[in-house]
Design a protein around this motif. Structure first.
Motif, mmCIF file in Angstrom:
data_model
loop_
_atom_site.group_PDB
_atom_site.id
_atom_site.type_symbol
_atom_site.label_atom_id
_atom_site.label_comp_id
_atom_site.label_asym_id
_atom_site.label_seq_id
_atom_site.Cartn_x
_atom_site.Cartn_y
_atom_site.Cartn_z
ATOM 1 N N GLY A 66 20.326 15.597 2.682
ATOM 2 C CA GLY A 66 20.881 14.699 1.678
ATOM 3 C C GLY A 66 21.043 13.264 2.142
ATOM 4 N N VAL A 67 20.757 12.971 3.408
ATOM 5 C CA VAL A 67 20.863 11.593 3.892
ATOM 6 C C VAL A 67 19.829 10.730 3.168
ATOM 7 C CG1 VAL A 67 19.234 11.977 5.804
ATOM 8 C CG2 VAL A 67 20.899 10.126 5.952
ATOM 9 N N PRO A 68 20.204 9.533 2.684
ATOM 10 C CA PRO A 68 19.245 8.681 1.961
ATOM 11 C C PRO A 68 18.027 8.359 2.830
ATOM 12 C CG PRO A 68 21.486 7.875 1.643
ATOM 13 C CD PRO A 68 21.550 8.929 2.709
ATOM 14 N N HIS A 69 16.845 8.654 2.329
ATOM 15 C CA HIS A 69 15.659 8.510 3.178
ATOM 16 C C HIS A 69 15.340 7.054 3.483
ATOM 17 C CE1 HIS A 69 13.448 7.855 -0.661
ATOM 18 N NE2 HIS A 69 12.577 7.219 0.099
ATOM 19 N N GLU A 70 15.744 6.131 2.609
ATOM 20 C CA GLU A 70 15.455 4.719 2.876
ATOM 21 C C GLU A 70 16.296 4.207 4.052
ATOM 22 O OE1 GLU A 70 18.730 4.752 -0.216
ATOM 23 O OE2 GLU A 70 16.951 5.934 0.291
ATOM 24 N N GLU A 71 17.501 4.742 4.217
ATOM 25 C CA GLU A 71 18.347 4.317 5.342
ATOM 26 C C GLU A 71 17.864 4.933 6.653
ATOM 27 O OE1 GLU A 71 22.424 5.151 4.473
ATOM 28 O OE2 GLU A 71 22.379 4.063 2.559
ATOM 29 N N GLU A 72 17.681 6.239 6.640
ATOM 30 C CA GLU A 72 17.228 6.910 7.854
ATOM 31 C C GLU A 72 15.798 6.513 8.200
ATOM 32 O OE1 GLU A 72 17.456 9.340 11.243
ATOM 33 O OE2 GLU A 72 18.930 8.347 9.968
ATOM 34 N N GLY A 73 14.960 6.301 7.184
ATOM 35 C CA GLY A 73 13.588 5.873 7.436
ATOM 36 C C GLY A 73 13.532 4.507 8.101
ATOM 37 N N ALA A 74 14.403 3.596 7.666
ATOM 38 C CA ALA A 74 14.461 2.276 8.298
ATOM 39 C C ALA A 74 14.876 2.395 9.759
ATOM 40 C CB ALA A 74 15.426 1.385 7.527
ATOM 41 N N ARG A 75 15.838 3.287 10.033
ATOM 42 C CA ARG A 75 16.281 3.493 11.410
ATOM 43 C C ARG A 75 15.163 4.083 12.270
ATOM 44 N NH1 ARG A 75 17.324 6.849 14.961
ATOM 45 N NH2 ARG A 75 16.801 8.633 13.634
ATOM 46 N N MET A 76 14.452 5.076 11.716
ATOM 47 C CA MET A 76 13.361 5.712 12.452
ATOM 48 C C MET A 76 12.227 4.725 12.718
ATOM 49 S SD MET A 76 13.354 9.342 10.382
ATOM 50 C CE MET A 76 11.956 10.095 11.250
ATOM 51 N N ALA A 77 11.941 3.883 11.739
ATOM 52 C CA ALA A 77 10.893 2.873 11.913
ATOM 53 C C ALA A 77 11.279 1.889 13.010
ATOM 54 C CB ALA A 77 10.651 2.141 10.594
ATOM 55 N N ALA A 78 12.529 1.419 12.967
ATOM 56 C CA ALA A 78 12.984 0.462 13.973
ATOM 57 C C ALA A 78 12.912 1.061 15.377
ATOM 58 C CB ALA A 78 14.408 0.021 13.656
ATOM 59 N N TYR A 80 10.910 3.457 16.482
ATOM 60 C CA TYR A 80 9.506 3.556 16.887
ATOM 61 C C TYR A 80 8.953 2.184 17.256
ATOM 62 C CZ TYR A 80 4.441 4.221 16.520
ATOM 63 O OH TYR A 80 3.088 4.233 16.769
ATOM 64 N N LEU A 81 9.213 1.196 16.420
ATOM 65 C CA LEU A 81 8.629 -0.130 16.617
ATOM 66 C C LEU A 81 9.218 -0.831 17.838
ATOM 67 C CD1 LEU A 81 8.577 -1.112 12.861
ATOM 68 C CD2 LEU A 81 6.563 -0.735 14.295
ATOM 69 N N GLU A 82 10.517 -0.637 18.084
ATOM 70 C CA GLU A 82 11.119 -1.210 19.297
ATOM 71 C C GLU A 82 10.464 -0.624 20.539
ATOM 72 O OE1 GLU A 82 15.248 -0.378 18.830
ATOM 73 O OE2 GLU A 82 15.531 -1.918 17.277
ATOM 74 N N ALA A 83 10.252 0.692 20.524
ATOM 75 C CA ALA A 83 9.617 1.343 21.671
ATOM 76 C C ALA A 83 8.176 0.874 21.859
ATOM 77 C CB ALA A 83 9.647 2.859 21.492
ATOM 78 N N ALA A 84 7.533 0.476 20.761
ATOM 79 C CA ALA A 84 6.152 0.005 20.820
ATOM 80 C C ALA A 84 6.050 -1.475 21.161
ATOM 81 C CB ALA A 84 5.457 0.279 19.487
ATOM 82 N N GLY A 85 7.205 -2.148 21.323
ATOM 83 C CA GLY A 85 7.196 -3.553 21.706
ATOM 84 C C GLY A 85 7.019 -4.525 20.559
ATOM 85 N N CYS A 86 7.310 -4.097 19.343
ATOM 86 C CA CYS A 86 7.183 -4.976 18.173
ATOM 87 C C CYS A 86 8.266 -6.057 18.234
ATOM 88 C CB CYS A 86 7.325 -4.150 16.900
ATOM 89 S SG CYS A 86 7.127 -5.082 15.364
ATOM 90 N N PRO A 87 7.936 -7.304 17.913
ATOM 91 C CA PRO A 87 8.941 -8.381 17.928
ATOM 92 C C PRO A 87 10.096 -8.116 16.967
ATOM 93 C CG PRO A 87 6.724 -9.290 17.837
ATOM 94 C CD PRO A 87 6.587 -7.816 17.627
ATOM 95 N N ASP A 89 11.861 -10.043 15.038
ATOM 96 C CA ASP A 89 11.838 -10.654 13.704
ATOM 97 C C ASP A 89 10.964 -9.855 12.751
ATOM 98 O OD1 ASP A 89 9.606 -11.428 15.241
ATOM 99 O OD2 ASP A 89 9.282 -13.221 14.021
ATOM 100 N N LEU A 90 9.893 -9.277 13.259
ATOM 101 C CA LEU A 90 9.049 -8.431 12.418
ATOM 102 C C LEU A 90 9.781 -7.143 12.052
ATOM 103 C CD1 LEU A 90 5.493 -8.764 14.020
ATOM 104 C CD2 LEU A 90 6.461 -10.035 12.095
ATOM 105 N N ILE A 91 10.480 -6.554 13.015
ATOM 106 C CA ILE A 91 11.221 -5.319 12.756
ATOM 107 C C ILE A 91 12.266 -5.547 11.670
ATOM 108 C CG2 ILE A 91 12.822 -3.624 13.737
ATOM 109 C CD1 ILE A 91 11.338 -3.899 16.382
ATOM 110 N N ALA A 92 12.934 -6.678 11.717
ATOM 111 C CA ALA A 92 13.948 -6.982 10.700
ATOM 112 C C ALA A 92 13.330 -7.014 9.311
ATOM 113 C CB ALA A 92 14.627 -8.317 11.022
ATOM 114 N N GLY A 93 12.156 -7.616 9.185
ATOM 115 C CA GLY A 93 11.480 -7.668 7.890
ATOM 116 C C GLY A 93 11.022 -6.301 7.428
ATOM 117 N N ILE A 94 10.546 -5.487 8.351
ATOM 118 C CA ILE A 94 10.095 -4.127 8.039
ATOM 119 C C ILE A 94 11.273 -3.273 7.581
ATOM 120 C CG2 ILE A 94 9.117 -2.021 9.047
ATOM 121 C CD1 ILE A 94 7.557 -4.021 10.972
#
Length: 201
Positions: A66-78, A80-87, A89-94
């Motif tokens: 029941g956790v909102p997927h847009e909230e948890e999805g944003a966390r999961m994306a961040a 992954y992207l932090e671990a991949a070395g994404c800047p 400012d880009l992560i914030a926009g994503i």
């Protein structure tokens, strides 16, 4: 497709193993729509495409917990992207685009990329694909034609007027016309009196 996008898609595919109305095929269509609309509207593809890839990654978790997927999805994306070395400012926009993509949350997309992701996600609920997905959802919920028809009225017929970009409005006009024609035929046929069936002897 570049190597980074391919790697992100592989990661998301492993999470979205089950097919369904919000399965991996939906993600691929949303990515394609974002590529098309983003190119026409001048979006930053380094924000838009990762947001499209990750936008529904937490759908299975939402269905389980029941956790909102847009909230948890944003966390999961961040994560992954932090671990991949994404800047950062880009992560914030994503993250913002993922947070704001959902029809029912009421979060206003504050960037062009967030508006395009919202448009693409809504477009995939329209037209022939939208019709197919509606009946898939009804099947997943164990409901029937009446429930699917209600979904047309409650959501799908409203999507045309929720598009943010000119490119999406152009696509939505065609898809909306198909929704209307299909729903008129469906409701006409569903109201037909059933043939009388002889009783078994």
């Amino acid at each position: 497709m570049d190597q980074e996008t391919a790697a992100m898609l592989d990661h998301v595919r492993n999470v979205l193993q089950d097919s369904g109305a919000h399965g991996f095929d939906h993600t691929l269509r949303v990515v394609r729509l974002c590529e098309e609309i983003g190119a026409r509207e001048g979006a930053d593809m380094k924000i838009l495409i990762p947001a499209a890839v990750f936008h529904d990654i937490a759908r299975p978790l939402e269905e389980r917990t029941g956790v909102p997927h847009e909230e948890e999805g944003a966390r999961m994306a961040a994560e992954y992207l932090e671990a991949a070395g994404c800047p950062a400012d880009l992560i914030a926009g994503i993250v913002h685009a993922i947070h704001a993509h959902r029809y029912s949350t009421g979060i206003e997309p504050g960037t062009l990329e967030a508006r395009i992701l919202s448009d693409a996600d809504n477009l995939d609920a329209m037209g022939a694909v939208g019709i197919a997905r509606t009946f898939m959802q009804a099947g997943e919920r164990g409901t029937g034609i009446a429930d699917a028809a209600d979904h047309f009225h409650d959501k799908l017929l409203n999507l045309k007027d929720r598009m943010y970009t000119g490119s999406a409005r152009e696509i939505a006009g065609r898809r909306h016309a198909l929704l209307v024609a299909f729903l008129e035929a469906l409701e006409d046929e569903a109201q037909t009196r059933p043939l009388s069936v002889p009783e078994r002897k």
